[in-house]
Design a protein around this motif. Sequence first.
Motif, PDB file in Angstrom:
ATOM      1  N   UNK A 243       0.846  -1.191   0.000  1.00  0.00           N
ATOM      2  CA  UNK A 243       0.000   0.000   0.000  1.00  0.00           C
ATOM      3  C   UNK A 243       0.887   1.249   0.000  1.00  0.00           C
ATOM      4  N   UNK A 244       0.715   2.101  -1.004  1.00  0.00           N
ATOM      5  CA  UNK A 244       1.529   3.329  -1.108  1.00  0.00           C
ATOM      6  C   UNK A 244       0.703   4.587  -0.879  1.00  0.00           C
ATOM      7  N   UNK A 245      -0.424   4.430  -0.200  1.00  0.00           N
ATOM      8  CA  UNK A 245      -1.286   5.600   0.053  1.00  0.00           C
ATOM      9  C   UNK A 245      -0.920   6.220   1.401  1.00  0.00           C
ATOM     10  N   UNK A 252       7.326   0.036   5.807  1.00  0.00           N
ATOM     11  CA  UNK A 252       7.714  -1.130   4.998  1.00  0.00           C
ATOM     12  C   UNK A 252       6.779  -2.326   5.182  1.00  0.00           C
ATOM     13  N   UNK A 253       6.121  -2.408   6.351  1.00  0.00           N
ATOM     14  CA  UNK A 253       5.278  -3.581   6.593  1.00  0.00           C
ATOM     15  C   UNK A 253       3.836  -3.376   6.146  1.00  0.00           C
ATOM     16  N   UNK A 254       3.540  -2.221   5.562  1.00  0.00           N
ATOM     17  CA  UNK A 254       2.157  -1.972   5.162  1.00  0.00           C
ATOM     18  C   UNK A 254       1.870  -2.654   3.830  1.00  0.00           C
ATOM     19  N   UNK A 255       1.478  -3.873   3.894  1.00  0.00           N
ATOM     20  CA  UNK A 255       1.213  -4.621   2.669  1.00  0.00           C
ATOM     21  C   UNK A 255       0.372  -5.849   2.942  1.00  0.00           C
ATOM     22  N   UNK A 266      -6.595 -12.434 -12.210  1.00  0.00           N
ATOM     23  CA  UNK A 266      -7.906 -12.848 -11.696  1.00  0.00           C
ATOM     24  C   UNK A 266      -7.998 -12.582 -10.196  1.00  0.00           C
ATOM     25  N   UNK A 267      -6.934 -12.919  -9.513  1.00  0.00           N
ATOM     26  CA  UNK A 267      -6.933 -12.771  -8.053  1.00  0.00           C
ATOM     27  C   UNK A 267      -7.007 -11.299  -7.649  1.00  0.00           C
ATOM     28  N   UNK A 268      -6.303 -10.437  -8.372  1.00  0.00           N
ATOM     29  CA  UNK A 268      -6.316  -9.007  -8.052  1.00  0.00           C
ATOM     30  C   UNK A 268      -7.711  -8.426  -8.305  1.00  0.00           C
ATOM     31  N   UNK A 269      -8.356  -8.925  -9.344  1.00  0.00           N
ATOM     32  CA  UNK A 269      -9.729  -8.491  -9.621  1.00  0.00           C
ATOM     33  C   UNK A 269     -10.634  -8.808  -8.431  1.00  0.00           C
ATOM     34  N   UNK A 270     -10.429  -9.989  -7.865  1.00  0.00           N
ATOM     35  CA  UNK A 270     -11.233 -10.383  -6.700  1.00  0.00           C
ATOM     36  C   UNK A 270     -10.964  -9.451  -5.521  1.00  0.00           C
ATOM     37  N   UNK A 271      -9.704  -9.067  -5.364  1.00  0.00           N
ATOM     38  CA  UNK A 271      -9.341  -8.178  -4.259  1.00  0.00           C
ATOM     39  C   UNK A 271     -10.014  -6.805  -4.400  1.00  0.00           C
ATOM     40  N   UNK A 272     -10.333  -6.409  -5.611  1.00  0.00           N
ATOM     41  CA  UNK A 272     -11.006  -5.117  -5.800  1.00  0.00           C
ATOM     42  C   UNK A 272     -12.427  -5.168  -5.246  1.00  0.00           C
ATOM     43  N   UNK A 273     -12.979  -6.375  -5.218  1.00  0.00           N
ATOM     44  CA  UNK A 273     -14.356  -6.520  -4.738  1.00  0.00           C
ATOM     45  C   UNK A 273     -14.427  -6.727  -3.236  1.00  0.00           C
ATOM     46  N   UNK A 297       1.259  -1.920  -7.712  1.00  0.00           N
ATOM     47  CA  UNK A 297       1.900  -2.124  -6.405  1.00  0.00           C
ATOM     48  C   UNK A 297       1.971  -3.590  -5.977  1.00  0.00           C
ATOM     49  N   UNK A 298       1.744  -4.482  -6.911  1.00  0.00           N
ATOM     50  CA  UNK A 298       1.808  -5.917  -6.568  1.00  0.00           C
ATOM     51  C   UNK A 298       3.010  -6.560  -7.259  1.00  0.00           C
ATOM     52  N   UNK A 299       3.757  -7.347  -6.500  1.00  0.00           N
ATOM     53  CA  UNK A 299       4.899  -8.060  -7.071  1.00  0.00           C
ATOM     54  C   UNK A 299       4.816  -9.539  -6.706  1.00  0.00           C
ATOM     55  N   UNK A 300       5.484 -10.383  -7.495  1.00  0.00           N
ATOM     56  CA  UNK A 300       5.496 -11.828  -7.243  1.00  0.00           C
ATOM     57  C   UNK A 300       6.681 -12.165  -6.342  1.00  0.00           C
TER      58      UNK A 300
END
Length: 344
Positions: A243-245, A252-255, A266-273, A297-300
């Motif tokens: 999270x960069x807001x 550093x631990x805000x994630x 697909x998974x990120x789409x679900x997170x939007x809901x 803001x998402x990395x593997x």
Amino acid sequence: MSAVENEVLSESRVKPNLYCRYVDDILVEVSDMSSLQRLKARLEEVSGLSFTVEESVANKISFLDVSIDAASGNFTTSVYRKPTDNERCLNGGSECPQRYKDGVVRAYVHRALRHCSSWPLVHQELQRIKQVLVNNDYDLTTIDQQIQSIVNNHINKGSQTTSNEGNVISLYYKSQMTSGYRAEESALKNIIRRNCKPVHPEDRIKISIYYQSPTTTSLIMKNNMANDKSPLKQSNLVYHFKCNKGDCALLPSSGYIGLTTTTLSRRLTMHLQSGGPQQHTQTEHQTLLTRREIVDNTSILARASDWRRLAALEAIMIREKDPAINRQINARGTLQLYEGRRLT
DNA sequence: TTGACTCCAGTGCATGAGGA
DNA sequence: TCCTCATGCACTGGAGTCAA
């Protein structure tokens, strides 16, 4: 390899009495050891490969899954079993379609009939098969009936005449294995029988119901040559959303760390809901999380084809990074995982 | 012990954008 | 116009928690 053999075996001084090859296994019969050494040397010279030699013991040797015995002056063959064979097979009491268990019996009997060169050897092998199957929880009466049927078919094979039957129309249905698979298969076959008729009356419909295991599916996916390497299209991974807001940008631990076996997109789409990242953005920053923000803001963090390994990797990553959005706080404002045992 | 609840992950279907 | 792909929405199911 054929070119090498043509060249080497055309030379009379190294030509063996018998030469059989299947892929990388070769069976040869030679008059003496010096002939064998000459043949080996020539094959290595022409092919550039290295060969290892296994000699027969008491005129007996195994080739593929056939045991060849030349002690009596003639070749007799029977089924070969490795010394490490523990005689385990698909269990007769296991929860799987009966035709798979029938297939095990059929395979054993067909192998005996194909490999054994005389009826006493076939009989001996059939006795061993019976013992193996009984040890693996198969019903002896059923085994006897199946063996009898297969052997009779084998004997009568030559006398059968070909009938003038129509074509076979194969229908395949992928199902999921459940304890009620028999009822499901029966219902499905009844539906097809009632509602489907071939255009030509002499044709017949054959329904093949199969069960695809997740392992097979994962292998197909893993070996997919058209695998897209873009992060959003990758699957079976552990991901990290940062999270960069507002103040979170400095923490550093805000994630949030999660895993997915479907695509990251697909998974990120679900997170939007719903879910942690969406809830965090709404409660902490009073804004809605957009797709652009969550993607950027998402990395593997890690990848694994095995689900258990993936779950373990996720747990390790959460333990290491301690992401704030993953922490689940209950009504008392404490971490649920660290409350210790409740007093009763 | 059991049922309600929450969170997370997965799946199916519908829809819209963009390209051939 | 058709096809492909990304996305949204609704739903299901597993696991964990908590209170009755």
